[in-house]
Design a protein around this motif. Sequence first.
Motif, PDB file in Angstrom:
ATOM      1  N   GLN A  23     -35.826   2.545 -35.663  1.00 22.36           N
ATOM      2  CA  GLN A  23     -34.843   1.364 -36.204  1.00 22.36           C
ATOM      3  C   GLN A  23     -35.473   0.007 -35.648  1.00 22.36           C
ATOM      4  OE1 GLN A  23     -31.120   2.056 -34.580  1.00 22.36           O
ATOM      5  NE2 GLN A  23     -30.935   4.173 -35.296  1.00 22.36           N
ATOM      6  N   HIS A  24     -36.555   0.182 -34.688  1.00 23.07           N
ATOM      7  CA  HIS A  24     -37.021  -1.216 -34.215  1.00 23.07           C
ATOM      8  C   HIS A  24     -38.473  -1.141 -33.993  1.00 23.07           C
ATOM      9  CE1 HIS A  24     -37.877  -4.346 -31.154  1.00 23.07           C
ATOM     10  NE2 HIS A  24     -36.816  -5.133 -31.848  1.00 23.07           N
ATOM     11  N   PRO A  25     -39.245  -1.948 -34.268  1.00 20.30           N
ATOM     12  CA  PRO A  25     -40.857  -1.754 -33.950  1.00 20.30           C
ATOM     13  C   PRO A  25     -41.175  -1.214 -32.293  1.00 20.30           C
ATOM     14  CG  PRO A  25     -40.470  -3.951 -34.912  1.00 20.30           C
ATOM     15  CD  PRO A  25     -38.973  -3.164 -34.784  1.00 20.30           C
ATOM     16  N   ARG A  26     -40.451  -1.189 -31.605  1.00 17.26           N
ATOM     17  CA  ARG A  26     -40.575  -0.842 -30.289  1.00 17.26           C
ATOM     18  C   ARG A  26     -40.147   0.483 -29.902  1.00 17.26           C
ATOM     19  NH1 ARG A  26     -39.394  -5.412 -25.691  1.00 17.26           N
ATOM     20  NH2 ARG A  26     -40.572  -3.979 -24.466  1.00 17.26           N
ATOM     21  N   ASP A  27     -39.553   1.258 -30.996  1.00 11.45           N
ATOM     22  CA  ASP A  27     -39.065   2.630 -31.147  1.00 11.45           C
ATOM     23  C   ASP A  27     -40.126   3.596 -30.961  1.00 11.45           C
ATOM     24  OD1 ASP A  27     -36.568   1.454 -31.128  1.00 11.45           O
ATOM     25  OD2 ASP A  27     -35.887   2.357 -32.852  1.00 11.45           O
ATOM     26  N   ALA A  28     -39.720   4.845 -30.389  1.00 18.65           N
ATOM     27  CA  ALA A  28     -40.856   6.097 -30.716  1.00 18.65           C
ATOM     28  C   ALA A  28     -39.623   6.941 -30.924  1.00 18.65           C
ATOM     29  CB  ALA A  28     -41.650   6.373 -29.559  1.00 18.65           C
ATOM     30  N   ILE A  29     -40.177   8.174 -31.805  1.00 20.51           N
ATOM     31  CA  ILE A  29     -39.288   9.259 -31.740  1.00 20.51           C
ATOM     32  C   ILE A  29     -39.922  10.477 -31.118  1.00 20.51           C
ATOM     33  CG2 ILE A  29     -38.255  11.058 -33.575  1.00 20.51           C
ATOM     34  CD1 ILE A  29     -37.184   8.239 -34.025  1.00 20.51           C
TER      35      ILE A  29
END
Length: 383
Positions: A23-29
């Motif tokens: 949802q945001h450039p600093r996210d990871a899954i």
Amino acid sequence: MLAMNYRGPYRVRVDHKPMPEIQHPRDAIVQVTRACICGSDLHLYHGMVPDTRVGSTFGHEFIGIVREVGTAVENLKVGDKVLVPFNIACGQCVFCRQGLFANCHESNSMSTAVGGIFGYSHIAGGFDGGQTEYVRVPYADVGPTVIPEGMNDEDALLLTDVLPTGYQAAEMGGIKTGDTVVVFGAGPVGIMAARCAWLFGAGRVIVIDHLEYRLEFVKKYAPCEAYNFKSMDDPVVFIKRMTDWLGADVCIDAVGSDACGNAMQTITGKKLLLQAGSATALHWAINSVKKGGIVSIVGVYGPTDNLVPIGNVVNKGITVRANQTSVKRLLPRLIEHIQNGILSPKDIITHRFALEDIAEAYHIFSSKLDACIKPVLVPNASS
Ligand SMILES: NC(=O)c1ccc[n+]([C@@H]2O[C@H](COP(=O)([O-])OP(=O)(O)OC[C@H]3O[C@@H](n4cnc5c(N)ncnc54)[C@H](O)[C@@H]3O)[C@@H](O)[C@H]2O)c1
Ligand SMILES: [Zn+2]
Ligand SMILES: [Zn+2]
């Protein structure tokens, strides 16, 4: 994907939920390979934490494999095996810059107290947690840490909360060489606090609980003295008697709001919810520490008021220190301690459950059945 689903107090199950997305450039899954249930989850499970919403997924202790990263995450790549600290922290605010990752000012901006925590109700940001197959990890360039080569996965798993919390409990106690340290609670956190108290130079470590199997375990694991409060007239007098009537140098509350042992606290704190849980262990800690001593609180209490003997704190000149644990700050030292064989946190794991069996896992851990100390959930794809 399968995920734990909270349906109300004492009711959890596994359901299908949509896959999380960046949802945001600093996210990871992250694909979860192991997740724990924590004593903190029991406060949620027992319905004691405000704004715990039906449909949410708990779980703040997990490790896994990075499956997707946002465009701003440069220090992780797809395929990395990571341990994910329970705090969600931006790494840049005034508090994160001081190492107070638990008190991040950005990750839970609706609150001025705690920062964001995975799977810990909307008072901790409303993030879904790791008792699932896949989880969205915000600020993934800050918390997630690649599991060092050769480290056992379950040791890494206990670095996400329990070991750092026990260590920080001992650290906040300001233990000096030779000090007598009393730890209330022989759950995973209390066990680790007792073990870590020696690293700070304690001369004597005493653990108090009422579950014999946990007392037996901690006696060998820490190692330490361990006593059952059910067999005492008054735990405070018991501790005073053991310490030349002066009291302990340091008392650690590793119990929190689910404490038992005092009818008035149990009724007002757990049955009528007139205060934020039962403060029985905290009472005992304050009353059995010596004058000028330190009380270190890692047990979790709700954000509203508690009946605490503040007059005794003032009149005894006690220092009270407390916080959620800033896991990231402690990781380098604790990784070293595990690699050098000084600490072996995985030894406290007693149970492993398939994620699908989450209702049984919560029931066994909450009711302290089958000599359960620390349960781990294993999502099917990772078993
Ligand atoms: N500050 C943090 O960052 C942090 C992190 C993790 C856990 N916690 C908190 O630490 C506490 C312990 O967690 P845990 O996983 O070990 O939980 P747990 O429920 O497994 O253990 C709690 C233990 O306290 C014992 N107990 C109950 N009443 C007592 C009393 N009056 N005196 C002494 N012992 C008593 C119980 O029998 C149990 O063994 C919880 O409140 C949890 O929320 C805090
Ligand atoms: Zn935890
Ligand atoms: Zn921050």
